[in-house]
Design an enzyme around this catalytic site. Structure first.
Site, short mmCIF file in Angstrom:
data_model
loop_
_atom_site.label_atom_id
_atom_site.label_comp_id
_atom_site.label_asym_id
_atom_site.label_seq_id
_atom_site.Cartn_x
_atom_site.Cartn_y
_atom_site.Cartn_z
N CYS A 81 12.01 -3.69 -16.61
CA CYS A 81 13.32 -3.28 -16.10
C CYS A 81 14.46 -4.02 -16.79
O CYS A 81 15.62 -3.69 -16.60
CB CYS A 81 13.39 -3.52 -14.59
SG CYS A 81 12.13 -2.62 -13.70
N ASN A 111 14.57 2.05 -7.03
CA ASN A 111 14.48 1.28 -8.28
C ASN A 111 14.26 2.26 -9.44
O ASN A 111 13.18 2.83 -9.57
CB ASN A 111 13.33 0.28 -8.17
CG ASN A 111 13.17 -0.58 -9.41
OD1 ASN A 111 13.75 -0.29 -10.46
ND2 ASN A 111 12.37 -1.62 -9.30
N HIS A 157 20.13 -5.65 -11.19
CA HIS A 157 19.06 -4.64 -11.19
C HIS A 157 18.75 -4.29 -9.75
O HIS A 157 18.61 -5.16 -8.88
CB HIS A 157 17.83 -5.24 -11.89
CG HIS A 157 16.61 -4.38 -11.76
ND1 HIS A 157 16.64 -3.01 -11.93
CD2 HIS A 157 15.31 -4.70 -11.47
CE1 HIS A 157 15.42 -2.53 -11.76
NE2 HIS A 157 14.60 -3.51 -11.47
O1 UT7 Z 1 11.85 -3.77 -11.04
C1 UT7 Z 1 10.98 -4.79 -10.72
C2 UT7 Z 1 10.06 -4.33 -9.79
N1 UT7 Z 1 9.52 -4.82 -8.63
C3 UT7 Z 1 10.11 -5.46 -7.62
O2 UT7 Z 1 11.22 -5.90 -7.66
C4 UT7 Z 1 9.32 -5.66 -6.40
C5 UT7 Z 1 9.42 -7.02 -5.81
N2 UT7 Z 1 8.70 -7.03 -4.56
C6 UT7 Z 1 9.19 -6.43 -3.46
O3 UT7 Z 1 10.25 -5.83 -3.47
C7 UT7 Z 1 8.41 -6.59 -2.18
O4 UT7 Z 1 7.36 -7.51 -2.38
C8 UT7 Z 1 7.83 -5.24 -1.65
C9 UT7 Z 1 8.97 -4.35 -1.16
C10 UT7 Z 1 7.06 -4.53 -2.74
C11 UT7 Z 1 6.90 -5.51 -0.48
O5 UT7 Z 1 7.60 -6.16 0.55
P1 UT7 Z 1 6.96 -7.44 1.26
O6 UT7 Z 1 7.90 -7.85 2.33
O7 UT7 Z 1 6.62 -8.43 0.19
O8 UT7 Z 1 5.68 -6.82 1.95
P2 UT7 Z 1 4.14 -7.22 1.73
O9 UT7 Z 1 3.66 -6.73 0.41
O10 UT7 Z 1 3.97 -8.65 2.07
O11 UT7 Z 1 3.45 -6.35 2.85
C12 UT7 Z 1 3.69 -6.60 4.25
C13 UT7 Z 1 2.93 -5.59 5.04
C14 UT7 Z 1 1.46 -5.44 4.61
O12 UT7 Z 1 0.70 -5.18 5.77
P3 UT7 Z 1 -0.14 -6.38 6.45
O13 UT7 Z 1 -1.10 -6.85 5.38
O14 UT7 Z 1 0.88 -7.42 6.82
O15 UT7 Z 1 -0.79 -5.71 7.61
C15 UT7 Z 1 1.48 -4.20 3.76
O16 UT7 Z 1 0.25 -3.53 3.75
O17 UT7 Z 1 3.53 -4.30 4.87
C16 UT7 Z 1 2.52 -3.35 4.48
N3 UT7 Z 1 3.13 -2.35 3.64
C17 UT7 Z 1 3.72 -1.23 4.11
N4 UT7 Z 1 3.86 -0.76 5.36
C18 UT7 Z 1 4.52 0.41 5.51
C19 UT7 Z 1 3.25 -2.37 2.29
N5 UT7 Z 1 3.90 -1.26 1.88
C20 UT7 Z 1 4.19 -0.55 3.00
C21 UT7 Z 1 4.86 0.67 3.21
N6 UT7 Z 1 5.00 1.11 4.49
N7 UT7 Z 1 5.37 1.41 2.21
#
Ligand code: UT7
Length: 331
Positions: free
Chosen positions: A113, A284, A254
């Site tokens: 990105c 994004n 970004h």
């Molecule tokens: O351009 C560069 C690209 N990437 C980024 O900038 C991404 C950087 N990372 C992020 O933005 C965040 O890490 C995410 C938005 C991807 C994820 O947010 P998070 O607060 O870090 O969530 P997590 O991965 O820790 O997941 C928390 C929970 C999990 O469930 P459990 O294990 O706590 O039961 C996930 O399975 O949320 C669950 N989960 C969802 N639930 C509903 C993950 N994705 C989803 C979803 N809907 N879409």
């Protein structure tokens, strides 16, 4: 010495909208989770027949018109993308051919990105060295072509779009690209990756069965990296311009996650009106997120002549960087 000045800016977002409510029908997710964790409400998706180069061409034509230029005036085309039309040839070459019959050097830049920040930096260097006078720097990504819509951890995040600027050499003055900062740390290369289809894992039945042609991301790791990389990019870019955060009028970060944007705001005590945030409507869009946001606020009349703008990005690689621009153009 010459300085690269922004003489034209354009962007393009496809019309088709994919809302959080649409995603609720496709995946085990919900609007509340997506909005609270990312700030995203909807994103735009290109048509199946619309490729990265097609979007790039629309944004480029808009940037050229804004600059009062035609494609034949351009000496060099740089296109940042992570979703090239095909592995090769470059998407830039296809865009060149759609813009003009006149052969013009054209190259793709791939830096996650942060690709457009890398592209702007290369363009600045070619202009300042006197190699080229007018450079078109394009960002275009069709993330929907590599997003796994069965994977809720990534499917909710990404959208498609494009943006472009025309940079022209002007006798060094106050306006234009003042400084840039780039960095990369390949130790994090596997944290955000499209594993299949390259030389390491050439396309095979096995790579397709294992869904390796889709984007994979270790979201938490990338998040932790981003909240450190963004402030560093902002400070380093400004320092190279001989400025500090207090001199910055507008930050265009970004657009990856609202919480990452807010983290930079807290760190530097920035107000909402200093920081551009349109992630809610586009998600994004990778390389395109900064030019889309920049073009949008410009049309809203939020940029005053002489404003110090910082563009800051991070992405796969891992890469990060910034560009510091003093807004406005001279003829
Ligand atoms: O351009 C560069 C690209 N990437 C980024 O900038 C991404 C950087 N990372 C992020 O933005 C965040 O890490 C995410 C938005 C991807 C994820 O947010 P998070 O607060 O870090 O969530 P997590 O991965 O820790 O997941 C928390 C929970 C999990 O469930 P459990 O294990 O706590 O039961 C996930 O399975 O949320 C669950 N989960 C969802 N639930 C509903 C993950 N994705 C989803 C979803 N809907 N879409």
């Amino acid at each position: 010495m010459m300085r690269a000045q922004v003489t034209g800016l354009g962007s393009y977002a496809p019309e088709r909208v994919l809302s959080n409510q649409d995603l609720e029908q496709m995946l085990d997710t919900n609007d509340e989770w997506i909005v609270s964790r990312t700030g995203i409400r909807e994103r735009r998706l290109a048509l199946p027949t619309e490729s990265t180069s097609d979007m790039a061409v629309v944004a480029s034509r808009r940037a050229l018109a804004d600059a009062g230029r035609v494609a034949e005036d351009i000496d060099f085309i740089i296109l940042a993308t992570n979703t090239s039309d095909t592995v090769f040839p470059s998407t830039a070459a296809r865009v060149q051919a759609q813009l003009t019959d006149r052969p013009t050097p054209a190259v793709d830049v791939q830096a996650g990105c942060t690709g457009w920040i890398y592209g702007l930096t290369l363009a600045k260097a070619t202009i300042e060295s006197g190699l080229y006078q007018r450079v078109l720097v394009i960002a275009s990504d069709k993330l929907s072509s590599i997003v796994d819509y069965e994977d809720r951890t990534t499917a909710v995040l990404f959208g498609d779009g494009a943006g472009a600027v025309v940079l022209e050499g002007r006798a060094e003055g106050a306006l234009g690209i003042l400084a840039t900062y780039l960095n990369a740390d390949g130790r994090g290369a596997d944290l955000l990756i499209q594993p299949g289809g390259g030389s390491r894992w050439p396309a095979s039945h096995e790579t397709v069965d294992n869904r390796l042609h889709y984007l994979k991301m270790s979201g938490n790791d990338v998040f932790r990296f981003a909240v450190k990389a963004m402030p560093e990019a902002i400070e380093q870019g400004l320092a190279r311009a001989g400025l500090t955060v207090g001199d910055m009028d507008v930050l265009i970060p970004h657009q990856a996650n609202q919480r990452i944007i807010e983290s930079s705001m807290r760190q530097f005590d920035l107000s909402e009106c200093q920081v551009v945030n349109n992630i809610g409507r586009y998600g994004n869009t990778s390389v395109a997120s900064i030019p889309l946001a920049w073009d949008e606020i410009r049309h809203q009349g939020h940029l005053s002549f002489g404003a110090v703008i910082v563009l800051a990005a991070f992405g796969s690689g891992l890469t990060w960087g910034s560009v510091v621009v003093r807004w406005g153009k001279t003829s």
